[in-house]
Design a protein around this motif. Structure first.
Motif, mmCIF file in Angstrom:
data_model
loop_
_atom_site.group_PDB
_atom_site.id
_atom_site.type_symbol
_atom_site.label_atom_id
_atom_site.label_comp_id
_atom_site.label_asym_id
_atom_site.label_seq_id
_atom_site.Cartn_x
_atom_site.Cartn_y
_atom_site.Cartn_z
ATOM 1 N N ALA A 5 0.534 -0.761 -0.326
ATOM 2 C CA ALA A 5 0.544 0.072 -0.625
ATOM 3 C C ALA A 5 0.730 1.168 0.418
ATOM 4 O O ALA A 5 0.403 2.457 -0.643
ATOM 5 N N PHE A 6 1.940 1.090 0.880
ATOM 6 C CA PHE A 6 3.070 2.417 1.081
ATOM 7 C C PHE A 6 3.231 2.492 -0.725
ATOM 8 O O PHE A 6 3.299 3.866 -0.826
ATOM 9 N N ASP A 7 3.913 1.422 -1.042
ATOM 10 C CA ASP A 7 4.649 1.251 -2.506
ATOM 11 C C ASP A 7 4.004 2.375 -3.808
ATOM 12 O O ASP A 7 3.734 2.910 -4.535
ATOM 13 N N ALA A 8 2.697 1.696 -3.635
ATOM 14 C CA ALA A 8 1.650 2.117 -4.461
ATOM 15 C C ALA A 8 1.046 3.620 -4.607
ATOM 16 O O ALA A 8 0.837 4.407 -5.436
ATOM 17 N N ALA A 9 1.099 4.238 -1.992
ATOM 18 C CA ALA A 9 0.876 5.511 -2.398
ATOM 19 C C ALA A 9 1.749 6.128 -2.990
ATOM 20 O O ALA A 9 1.610 7.494 -3.779
ATOM 21 N N VAL A 10 2.682 5.981 -2.857
ATOM 22 C CA VAL A 10 4.332 6.753 -3.538
ATOM 23 C C VAL A 10 3.716 6.625 -5.122
ATOM 24 O O VAL A 10 4.367 7.709 -5.432
ATOM 25 N N ALA A 11 4.201 5.441 -5.968
ATOM 26 C CA ALA A 11 3.638 5.323 -7.364
ATOM 27 C C ALA A 11 2.433 6.584 -7.655
ATOM 28 O O ALA A 11 3.427 7.150 -8.842
ATOM 29 N N ALA A 12 2.128 6.288 -6.554
ATOM 30 C CA ALA A 12 0.489 7.001 -6.706
ATOM 31 C C ALA A 12 0.066 8.365 -7.030
ATOM 32 O O ALA A 12 0.006 9.624 -7.005
ATOM 33 N N GLU A 13 1.605 9.131 -6.637
ATOM 34 C CA GLU A 13 1.571 10.487 -5.979
ATOM 35 C C GLU A 13 1.026 11.139 -4.850
ATOM 36 O O GLU A 13 0.466 11.265 -4.994
ATOM 37 N N GLU A 14 0.414 10.026 -4.062
ATOM 38 C CA GLU A 14 -0.361 10.685 -3.188
ATOM 39 C C GLU A 14 1.007 11.144 -1.696
ATOM 40 O O GLU A 14 1.821 10.162 -1.496
ATOM 41 N N ARG A 15 0.181 11.468 -0.491
ATOM 42 C CA ARG A 15 0.704 12.111 0.294
ATOM 43 C C ARG A 15 1.210 10.797 1.718
ATOM 44 O O ARG A 15 -0.024 10.211 1.561
ATOM 45 N N ILE A 16 2.065 11.026 1.973
ATOM 46 C CA ILE A 16 2.016 9.977 3.299
ATOM 47 C C ILE A 16 1.869 10.759 4.560
ATOM 48 O O ILE A 16 2.677 11.493 4.658
ATOM 49 N N GLU A 17 0.953 10.598 5.211
ATOM 50 C CA GLU A 17 0.961 11.494 6.571
ATOM 51 C C GLU A 17 0.964 10.509 7.840
ATOM 52 O O GLU A 17 1.589 9.070 7.598
ATOM 53 N N PRO A 18 1.498 10.917 8.436
ATOM 54 C CA PRO A 18 2.359 10.818 9.247
ATOM 55 C C PRO A 18 1.299 9.763 10.444
ATOM 56 O O PRO A 18 1.913 8.587 11.358
ATOM 57 N N ARG A 19 -0.120 9.116 10.359
ATOM 58 C CA ARG A 19 -0.422 7.800 10.595
ATOM 59 C C ARG A 19 -0.527 6.916 9.622
ATOM 60 O O ARG A 19 -1.031 4.681 10.378
ATOM 61 N N ASP A 20 -0.060 7.489 8.747
ATOM 62 C CA ASP A 20 -0.241 5.827 7.680
ATOM 63 C C ASP A 20 1.111 4.910 8.128
ATOM 64 O O ASP A 20 2.048 5.145 8.904
ATOM 65 N N TRP A 21 1.110 4.013 8.050
ATOM 66 C CA TRP A 21 1.875 2.502 7.988
ATOM 67 C C TRP A 21 3.513 3.377 7.008
ATOM 68 O O TRP A 21 2.543 3.628 5.685
ATOM 69 N N MET A 22 4.458 3.291 7.239
ATOM 70 C CA MET A 22 5.730 3.438 6.237
ATOM 71 C C MET A 22 6.942 2.927 6.716
ATOM 72 O O MET A 22 6.882 2.483 7.948
ATOM 73 N N PRO A 23 7.794 2.026 6.076
ATOM 74 C CA PRO A 23 9.970 1.916 6.597
ATOM 75 C C PRO A 23 9.901 2.237 7.153
ATOM 76 O O PRO A 23 9.982 3.568 7.596
ATOM 77 N N ASP A 24 10.521 1.712 8.462
ATOM 78 C CA ASP A 24 11.426 1.891 9.490
ATOM 79 C C ASP A 24 12.234 3.333 8.572
ATOM 80 O O ASP A 24 12.370 4.086 9.222
ATOM 81 N N ALA A 25 12.636 2.559 7.944
ATOM 82 C CA ALA A 25 14.537 3.465 7.059
ATOM 83 C C ALA A 25 13.313 4.550 6.436
ATOM 84 O O ALA A 25 14.657 5.414 6.691
ATOM 85 N N TYR A 26 12.782 4.051 5.989
ATOM 86 C CA TYR A 26 11.906 5.588 5.380
ATOM 87 C C TYR A 26 12.137 6.908 6.339
ATOM 88 O O TYR A 26 12.014 7.807 5.932
ATOM 89 N N ARG A 27 11.446 6.278 7.479
ATOM 90 C CA ARG A 27 11.142 7.178 9.086
ATOM 91 C C ARG A 27 11.935 7.932 9.266
ATOM 92 O O ARG A 27 12.666 9.212 9.498
ATOM 93 N N ALA A 28 13.364 7.085 9.076
ATOM 94 C CA ALA A 28 14.538 7.535 9.471
ATOM 95 C C ALA A 28 15.348 8.624 9.164
ATOM 96 O O ALA A 28 15.779 9.738 9.543
ATOM 97 N N THR A 29 14.842 7.989 7.178
ATOM 98 C CA THR A 29 15.979 8.992 6.869
ATOM 99 C C THR A 29 15.052 10.675 6.432
ATOM 100 O O THR A 29 15.998 11.327 6.705
ATOM 101 N N LEU A 30 13.891 10.289 7.092
ATOM 102 C CA LEU A 30 13.449 11.433 6.526
ATOM 103 C C LEU A 30 13.447 12.098 8.055
ATOM 104 O O LEU A 30 13.713 13.585 8.590
ATOM 105 N N VAL A 31 13.302 11.859 9.281
ATOM 106 C CA VAL A 31 14.116 12.240 10.295
ATOM 107 C C VAL A 31 15.069 13.310 10.400
ATOM 108 O O VAL A 31 15.780 14.080 10.526
ATOM 109 N N ARG A 32 16.239 12.161 9.450
ATOM 110 C CA ARG A 32 17.222 12.256 9.691
ATOM 111 C C ARG A 32 17.767 14.194 8.505
ATOM 112 O O ARG A 32 18.699 15.126 8.974
ATOM 113 N N GLN A 33 17.374 13.813 7.266
ATOM 114 C CA GLN A 33 17.162 15.397 6.731
ATOM 115 C C GLN A 33 16.417 16.037 7.173
ATOM 116 O O GLN A 33 16.901 17.468 6.705
#
Ligand code: BYC
Length: 331
Positions: A24-52
């Motif tokens: 679902a996450f990959d499909a949302a990203v592919a469809a240009e939908e926004r990932i929101e705080p309560r959505d599931w996301m891979p741990d590494a995606y979260r960590a990359t965002l926090v870092r940047q």
């Protein structure tokens, strides 16, 4: 055995669930939908965002220092008012970004602690000194200009809160860039000494501004993954090239030159060629050995300590409001 079997079943179920979430996450990203705080996301995606986002937020508040250095010496009331407003804007940008990072579960205290202890970075550009008033113009034109080039694509970042913060920040950055350009134009058209001061500032800020875009693509550890996740939309080198192409005609209108003898239009590529960047300088600055690294961090730690009473007072006031609210309800 029974326990082991149950465990195996549970793990398989978990795997299936995680797989579905990932899909679902990959499909949302592919469809240009926004990932929101309560959505599931891979741990590494979260960590990359926090870092940047943390590095970005830290850059905004550390970036207040080199410019604030000139507030008391601004040459007129008008210039002083503009500069004060700009420095305040940077504090606001830091606030939006720390708040956006908070939506990923990492609080501002934790991020500031990592900045103060040197575990998180801020932009290399803010480790250079502001030697003359013209540096305020060069920062506005080049540093804010580089920031806009880098940050406009971040308005389309896949993570909603970051993308929305960037929309607001970019509007303000455009204004900052224009004030820097206008300041440099006034100096460039002024006396011979003022023109020389503007040229000297551009000479010193040009190469560090190109370094802001990060290491070359073949050395950029995070770019490929960040682009797959649509956190970043363009590579470091692509944005750097875009910036050079934007600056060349602007420098000509300013009546100033860019300090690169190899800078020239390449008809075939339809872009400007430019000389080699001194990446050893960049690496030294990142290691903490730039001209102002120590000064910036010392000042930041001091400001944090001196602001402790404000944080305590704000917390006490907030607590009082909550209690007052509850009493009000009872009454
Ligand atoms: N300075 O794999 P890479 C502003 C680090 S504020 C320091 O390409 P990434 C403004 C990078 O973090 C300007 N470090 O990384 C404020 C990584 O190290 P770690 C700040 C840098 O993240 C006030 C390693 O090098 N803007 O605009 O894919 C007044 C490898 O790099 C730098 C932002 O932060 C650097 N220049 O790409 C005026 C924008 N470059 O973390 C203006 C958001 C790279 O593995 N950030 N590193 O230890 C970004 O767009 C990206 O994070 C970057 C780097 C393009 C900066």
């Amino acid at each position: 055995m029974a326990t082991a079997a149950a465990h195996e079943t549970r793990t398989a179920e978990e795997d299936t669930t995680t797989g579905a979430y990932e899909h679902a996450f990959d499909a949302a990203v592919a469809a240009e939908e926004r990932i929101e705080p309560r959505d599931w996301m891979p741990d590494a995606y979260r960590a990359t965002l926090v870092r940047q986002m943390a590095q970005h937020a830290h850059s905004e508040i550390i970036g207040m220092q080199p410019e604030a250095n000139w507030i008391t010496r601004a040459p007129s009331l008008r210039r002083k008012a503009i500069l004060m407003a700009k420095v305040q804007d940077e504090a606001g940008h830091g606030l939006y970004l720390y708040s956006a990072a908070e939506t990923l579960g990492t609080g501002r205290d934790e991020l500031l602690d990592k900045l103060h202890s040197g575990r998180q970075k801020y932009s290399s550009i803010f480790n250079y000194p502001t030697l003359t008033w013209a540096d305020v113009g060069a920062i506005g034109w080049l540093v804010d200009g580089a920031a806009i080039t880098n940050q406009v694509p971040l308005c389309r970042c896949s993570y909603g809160p970051y993308a929305r913060a960037m929309v607001r920040i970019c509007k303000e950055e455009s204004f900052h860039q224009r004030q820097g350009y206008e300041l440099l134009l006034a100096l460039s058209r002024g006396t011979a000494e003022q023109h020389a001061m503007a040229q000297d500032a551009v000479d010193r800020w040009w190469w560090p501004s190109l370094m802001m875009f990060g290491p070359p693509d073949d050395e950029s550890a995070h770019s490929a993954q960040s682009m797959t996740w649509k956190i970043k939309r363009h590579s470091n080198d692509e944005l750097r090239q875009r910036f050079v192409d934007i600056c060349v005609p602007q420098a000509a209108s300013l009546g100033l030159t860019l300090p690169d003898p190899e800078l020239r239009w390449n008809e075939e590529r339809g872009r400007h060629d430019f000389g080699p960047i001194d990446w050893s300088e960049f690496r030294e600055v990142l290691k903490g050995n730039g001209p102002c690294n120590e000064q910036r961090l010392t000042q930041r730690r001091r400001a944090h300590e001196e602001g402790a009473w404000v944080r305590e007072a704000a917390a006490a006031y907030a607590a009082k409001q909550t209690t007052g609210g509850a009493e009000g309800e009872r009454a």
